[in-house]
Design a protein around this motif. Structure first.
Motif, PDB file in Angstrom:
ATOM      1  N   ILE A   1      46.689  39.055  32.642  1.00 45.57           N
ATOM      2  CA  ILE A   1      46.147  39.895  33.714  1.00 45.57           C
ATOM      3  C   ILE A   1      44.634  39.749  33.667  1.00 45.57           C
ATOM      4  O   ILE A   1      44.032  39.783  32.588  1.00 45.57           O
ATOM      5  CB  ILE A   1      46.549  41.363  33.529  1.00 45.57           C
ATOM      6  N   SER A   2      44.020  39.555  34.809  1.00 50.53           N
ATOM      7  CA  SER A   2      42.570  39.377  34.839  1.00 50.53           C
ATOM      8  C   SER A   2      41.953  40.157  35.983  1.00 50.53           C
ATOM      9  O   SER A   2      42.624  40.541  36.943  1.00 50.53           O
ATOM     10  CB  SER A   2      42.207  37.888  34.947  1.00 50.53           C
ATOM     11  N   LEU A   3      40.660  40.380  35.851  1.00 51.37           N
ATOM     12  CA  LEU A   3      39.893  41.080  36.878  1.00 51.37           C
ATOM     13  C   LEU A   3      38.751  40.155  37.278  1.00 51.37           C
ATOM     14  O   LEU A   3      37.992  39.671  36.431  1.00 51.37           O
ATOM     15  CB  LEU A   3      39.354  42.399  36.326  1.00 51.37           C
ATOM     16  N   LEU A   4      38.645  39.892  38.594  1.00 49.45           N
ATOM     17  CA  LEU A   4      37.656  38.952  39.112  1.00 49.45           C
ATOM     18  C   LEU A   4      36.740  39.644  40.109  1.00 49.45           C
ATOM     19  O   LEU A   4      37.110  40.656  40.719  1.00 49.45           O
ATOM     20  CB  LEU A   4      38.340  37.774  39.810  1.00 49.45           C
ATOM     21  N   CYS A   5      35.568  39.081  40.286  1.00 50.79           N
ATOM     22  CA  CYS A   5      34.673  39.579  41.331  1.00 50.79           C
ATOM     23  C   CYS A   5      33.900  38.411  41.918  1.00 50.79           C
ATOM     24  O   CYS A   5      33.690  37.384  41.268  1.00 50.79           O
ATOM     25  CB  CYS A   5      33.718  40.646  40.791  1.00 50.79           C
ATOM     26  N   ALA A   6      33.489  38.558  43.168  1.00 50.81           N
ATOM     27  CA  ALA A   6      32.705  37.523  43.836  1.00 50.81           C
ATOM     28  C   ALA A   6      31.287  37.541  43.298  1.00 50.81           C
ATOM     29  O   ALA A   6      30.741  38.598  42.954  1.00 50.81           O
ATOM     30  CB  ALA A   6      32.707  37.754  45.340  1.00 50.81           C
ATOM     31  N   ILE A   7      30.685  36.354  43.177  1.00 48.03           N
ATOM     32  CA  ILE A   7      29.295  36.263  42.737  1.00 48.03           C
ATOM     33  C   ILE A   7      28.405  36.383  43.966  1.00 48.03           C
ATOM     34  O   ILE A   7      28.068  35.396  44.633  1.00 48.03           O
ATOM     35  CB  ILE A   7      29.035  34.933  42.001  1.00 48.03           C
TER      36      ILE A   7
ATOM     37  N   LEU B   1      42.292  42.110  41.254  1.00 49.24           N
ATOM     38  CA  LEU B   1      43.210  42.252  40.133  1.00 49.24           C
ATOM     39  C   LEU B   1      44.257  41.154  40.257  1.00 49.24           C
ATOM     40  O   LEU B   1      44.901  41.025  41.299  1.00 49.24           O
ATOM     41  CB  LEU B   1      43.875  43.627  40.152  1.00 49.24           C
ATOM     42  N   GLN B   2      44.419  40.364  39.195  1.00 48.75           N
ATOM     43  CA  GLN B   2      45.315  39.206  39.267  1.00 48.75           C
ATOM     44  C   GLN B   2      46.291  39.194  38.100  1.00 48.75           C
ATOM     45  O   GLN B   2      45.913  39.416  36.952  1.00 48.75           O
ATOM     46  CB  GLN B   2      44.498  37.912  39.281  1.00 48.75           C
ATOM     47  N   ASP B   3      47.548  38.907  38.413  1.00 52.52           N
ATOM     48  CA  ASP B   3      48.606  38.806  37.418  1.00 52.52           C
ATOM     49  C   ASP B   3      49.193  37.396  37.503  1.00 52.52           C
ATOM     50  O   ASP B   3      49.613  36.955  38.573  1.00 52.52           O
ATOM     51  CB  ASP B   3      49.685  39.853  37.700  1.00 52.52           C
ATOM     52  N   THR B   4      49.213  36.676  36.378  1.00 52.80           N
ATOM     53  CA  THR B   4      49.699  35.302  36.349  1.00 52.80           C
ATOM     54  C   THR B   4      50.839  35.175  35.346  1.00 52.80           C
ATOM     55  O   THR B   4      50.754  35.677  34.223  1.00 52.80           O
ATOM     56  CB  THR B   4      48.574  34.326  35.947  1.00 52.80           C
TER      57      THR B   4
ATOM     58  N   GLY C   1      58.713  27.696  36.700  1.00 56.04           N
ATOM     59  CA  GLY C   1      57.720  27.798  37.751  1.00 56.04           C
ATOM     60  C   GLY C   1      56.614  28.769  37.382  1.00 56.04           C
ATOM     61  O   GLY C   1      56.554  29.273  36.250  1.00 56.04           O
ATOM     62  N   SER C   2      55.731  29.032  38.325  1.00 59.84           N
ATOM     63  CA  SER C   2      54.590  29.914  38.085  1.00 59.84           C
ATOM     64  C   SER C   2      54.393  30.857  39.260  1.00 59.84           C
ATOM     65  O   SER C   2      54.716  30.517  40.402  1.00 59.84           O
ATOM     66  CB  SER C   2      53.304  29.092  37.879  1.00 59.84           C
ATOM     67  N   VAL C   3      53.854  32.033  38.955  1.00 54.38           N
ATOM     68  CA  VAL C   3      53.537  33.028  39.977  1.00 54.38           C
ATOM     69  C   VAL C   3      52.123  33.527  39.732  1.00 54.38           C
ATOM     70  O   VAL C   3      51.764  33.879  38.603  1.00 54.38           O
ATOM     71  CB  VAL C   3      54.518  34.218  39.940  1.00 54.38           C
ATOM     72  N   ILE C   4      51.309  33.532  40.779  1.00 52.01           N
ATOM     73  CA  ILE C   4      49.961  34.089  40.716  1.00 52.01           C
ATOM     74  C   ILE C   4      49.865  35.164  41.787  1.00 52.01           C
ATOM     75  O   ILE C   4      49.980  34.865  42.979  1.00 52.01           O
ATOM     76  CB  ILE C   4      48.883  33.020  40.964  1.00 52.01           C
ATOM     77  N   ILE C   5      49.675  36.393  41.369  1.00 51.65           N
ATOM     78  CA  ILE C   5      49.646  37.519  42.300  1.00 51.65           C
ATOM     79  C   ILE C   5      48.291  38.204  42.198  1.00 51.65           C
ATOM     80  O   ILE C   5      47.796  38.448  41.091  1.00 51.65           O
ATOM     81  CB  ILE C   5      50.763  38.522  41.978  1.00 51.65           C
ATOM     82  N   HIS C   6      47.693  38.508  43.340  1.00 50.58           N
ATOM     83  CA  HIS C   6      46.388  39.155  43.308  1.00 50.58           C
ATOM     84  C   HIS C   6      46.290  40.213  44.408  1.00 50.58           C
ATOM     85  O   HIS C   6      46.984  40.146  45.421  1.00 50.58           O
ATOM     86  CB  HIS C   6      45.267  38.121  43.468  1.00 50.58           C
ATOM     87  N   ALA C   7      45.412  41.166  44.176  1.00 54.28           N
ATOM     88  CA  ALA C   7      45.194  42.231  45.155  1.00 54.28           C
ATOM     89  C   ALA C   7      43.755  42.704  45.066  1.00 54.28           C
ATOM     90  O   ALA C   7      43.186  42.798  43.970  1.00 54.28           O
ATOM     91  CB  ALA C   7      46.141  43.401  44.900  1.00 54.28           C
ATOM     92  N   ALA C   8      43.166  42.969  46.219  1.00 53.51           N
ATOM     93  CA  ALA C   8      41.801  43.499  46.265  1.00 53.51           C
ATOM     94  C   ALA C   8      41.832  45.005  46.034  1.00 53.51           C
ATOM     95  O   ALA C   8      42.650  45.717  46.612  1.00 53.51           O
ATOM     96  CB  ALA C   8      41.172  43.188  47.621  1.00 53.51           C
ATOM     97  N   ILE C   9      40.946  45.475  45.164  1.00 53.27           N
ATOM     98  CA  ILE C   9      40.879  46.897  44.834  1.00 53.27           C
ATOM     99  C   ILE C   9      39.428  47.346  44.890  1.00 53.27           C
ATOM    100  O   ILE C   9      38.535  46.667  44.369  1.00 53.27           O
ATOM    101  CB  ILE C   9      41.465  47.185  43.445  1.00 53.27           C
ATOM    102  N   ASP C  10      39.208  48.488  45.495  1.00 48.66           N
ATOM    103  CA  ASP C  10      37.871  49.050  45.589  1.00 48.66           C
ATOM    104  C   ASP C  10      37.363  49.423  44.197  1.00 48.66           C
ATOM    105  O   ASP C  10      38.094  49.995  43.386  1.00 48.66           O
ATOM    106  CB  ASP C  10      37.893  50.277  46.499  1.00 48.66           C
ATOM    107  N   ILE C  11      36.092  49.097  43.927  1.00 52.53           N
ATOM    108  CA  ILE C  11      35.514  49.388  42.610  1.00 52.53           C
ATOM    109  C   ILE C  11      35.585  50.872  42.287  1.00 52.53           C
ATOM    110  O   ILE C  11      35.853  51.272  41.142  1.00 52.53           O
ATOM    111  CB  ILE C  11      34.058  48.893  42.561  1.00 52.53           C
TER     112      ILE C  11
ATOM    113  N   LEU D   1      48.224  46.074  48.260  1.00 51.18           N
ATOM    114  CA  LEU D   1      49.174  45.171  48.893  1.00 51.18           C
ATOM    115  C   LEU D   1      48.954  43.787  48.292  1.00 51.18           C
ATOM    116  O   LEU D   1      48.098  43.027  48.761  1.00 51.18           O
ATOM    117  CB  LEU D   1      48.974  45.133  50.410  1.00 51.18           C
ATOM    118  N   PRO D   2      49.691  43.426  47.268  1.00 49.35           N
ATOM    119  CA  PRO D   2      49.475  42.136  46.609  1.00 49.35           C
ATOM    120  C   PRO D   2      49.923  40.945  47.443  1.00 49.35           C
ATOM    121  O   PRO D   2      50.914  41.009  48.162  1.00 49.35           O
ATOM    122  CB  PRO D   2      50.294  42.251  45.320  1.00 49.35           C
ATOM    123  N   SER D   3      49.167  39.877  47.338  1.00 52.80           N
ATOM    124  CA  SER D   3      49.499  38.587  47.929  1.00 52.80           C
ATOM    125  C   SER D   3      49.501  37.566  46.802  1.00 52.80           C
ATOM    126  O   SER D   3      49.208  37.893  45.658  1.00 52.80           O
ATOM    127  CB  SER D   3      48.482  38.219  49.005  1.00 52.80           C
TER     128      SER D   3
END
Length: 218
Positions: A97-103, A114-117, A123-133, A151-153
């Motif tokens: 599980i990781s947390l990313l932000c735009a530079i 927020l990303q779950d891999t 196979g592989s699944v990469i799921i991410h969702a935008a969350i307000d800080i 709402l994860p995509s």
């Protein structure tokens, strides 16, 4: 997040209504009731599956590379992203599980990703969702995380196999499923606007095109 993403791209559990099915894209809709961490309003689900002429592990590495997200992730604001948190879920570093932000300049973005891999031999699944800080900070000081609507995509990567030497299988490329879920309308509107449907179709097209372009340049 995994459960919400799976029910969105597979159209299970919830009652989905088909809005549009073409040769390469399927768009569904349902009414979100605000429970179990989902928002209130009309939710659109859009999915497509494409063949990619590279191995699954190369495709996974590209999609996990935060510096390459500018090719396909609209939330990157056309620039690289950085990983600010990484939590392994198993000895396999691919499961995390990781947390990313735009530079971007301070004050220009209030979103974290927020990303779950998960990956294994199948196979592989990469799921991410935008969350307000602000919502992340509220959870960190004790607020119930179920109150944060997301709402994860994401992506599903499967090896594209064909029979070889009896029961053996030889991998020739990958099958990439791209799935998006977006909130189309407020709770008081029963149907999504045409521009919402067009927007999610455009998002699918842009993402697939960006992934292909990034892989060629990489």
């Amino acid at each position: 997040m995994t459960r919400s993403f799976s029910t969105g791209i597979c159209a299970t559990i919830h009652k989905w209504e088909v809005l549009q099915i073409t040769d390469d894209t399927r768009i569904l809709m349902r009414k979100g009731n605000g429970s179990f961490g989902e928002p209130l309003g009309v939710i659109l689900s859009a999915t497509t599956t494409v063949w990619m002429p590279i191995s699954p592990h190369v495709l996974l590495a590209f999609l996990e590379n935060e510096k390459a997200r500018s090719y396909w992730d609209v939330l990157s604001q056309d620039g690289p992203m950085k990983q600010i948190l990484h939590i392994p879920k198993s000895p396999d570093l691919g499961n995390s599980i990781s947390l990313l932000c735009a530079i971007v300049p301070i004050g220009h973005s209030n979103l974290l990703i927020l990303q779950d891999t998960y990956t294994d031999a199948i196979g592989s699944v990469i799921i991410h969702a935008a969350i307000d800080i602000a919502k992340i900070n509220a959870v960190l000081i004790g607020e119930e995380s179920a109150n944060v609507a997301i709402l994860p995509s994401g992506f599903v990567i499967m090896p594209n196999c064909f029979p070889y030497s009896g029961t053996e299988c030889r991998v020739r490329g990958s099958l990439l499923t791209v799935g998006f879920q977006i909130l189309a309308n407020s709770p008081t509107i029963a149907m999504p606007r045409t521009e919402s449907v067009d927007a999610v179709k455009s998002l699918i097209t842009r993402t697939v095109r960006g992934i292909k372009s990034g892989l060629l340049r990489g």
